[in-house]
Design a protein around this motif. Sequence first.
Motif, PDB file in Angstrom:
ATOM      1  N   PHE A  61     -13.725  -7.951 -17.801  1.00  0.00           N
ATOM      2  CA  PHE A  61     -14.496  -7.884 -16.568  1.00  0.00           C
ATOM      3  C   PHE A  61     -15.642  -8.877 -16.632  1.00  0.00           C
ATOM      4  N   GLU A  82     -11.144  -9.661  -6.513  1.00  0.00           N
ATOM      5  CA  GLU A  82     -10.374  -8.418  -6.549  1.00  0.00           C
ATOM      6  C   GLU A  82      -8.884  -8.712  -6.423  1.00  0.00           C
ATOM      7  N   GLU A  85      -7.434  -9.467  -9.564  1.00  0.00           N
ATOM      8  CA  GLU A  85      -7.565  -8.315 -10.456  1.00  0.00           C
ATOM      9  C   GLU A  85      -8.648  -8.512 -11.519  1.00  0.00           C
ATOM     10  N   GLY A  87     -12.305  -7.378 -12.688  1.00  0.00           N
ATOM     11  CA  GLY A  87     -13.312  -6.344 -12.527  1.00  0.00           C
ATOM     12  C   GLY A  87     -14.698  -6.956 -12.444  1.00  0.00           C
ATOM     13  N   GLU A  89     -18.957  -6.182 -12.159  1.00  0.00           N
ATOM     14  CA  GLU A  89     -20.046  -5.233 -12.340  1.00  0.00           C
ATOM     15  C   GLU A  89     -21.341  -5.906 -11.903  1.00  0.00           C
TER      16      GLU A  89
END
Length: 117
Positions: A61, A82, A85, A87, A89
């Motif tokens: 991520f 997204e 795929e 991630g 934060e």
Amino acid sequence: MQFNEMPFEDAVPVDGYGPNMFRIAGKAYEGAVLVCGERVIPWGGYTDTEALVEIRDKIDFIIIGTGPEMAHLPKSFRDPLEAAEIGLEPMATPTAARTYNVLASEGRRVAVALLPI
């Protein structure tokens, strides 16, 4: 701000930050940056998703430093990541830098994209 020293094997640490700059592995960088493993890449901010998609096989991520305060990621930035795929934060840049340092020092497959404060 300066951070405490931590052990790093396959990554470079964010040593500190200030107005429109970051110190990473002892070297100063101006503007937004992407840190992945031992690489530090100038980053174009929310308009530059390509640089993030290129590293997707190297990370689990990406922490996004949104500037001096936590901010929502723009849909135009979020959607292609997204779809790939990846991630994300988001957090304020100071928190993102500290979190990245902890995770990278633990050997985690993480990158950080930092907007300056």
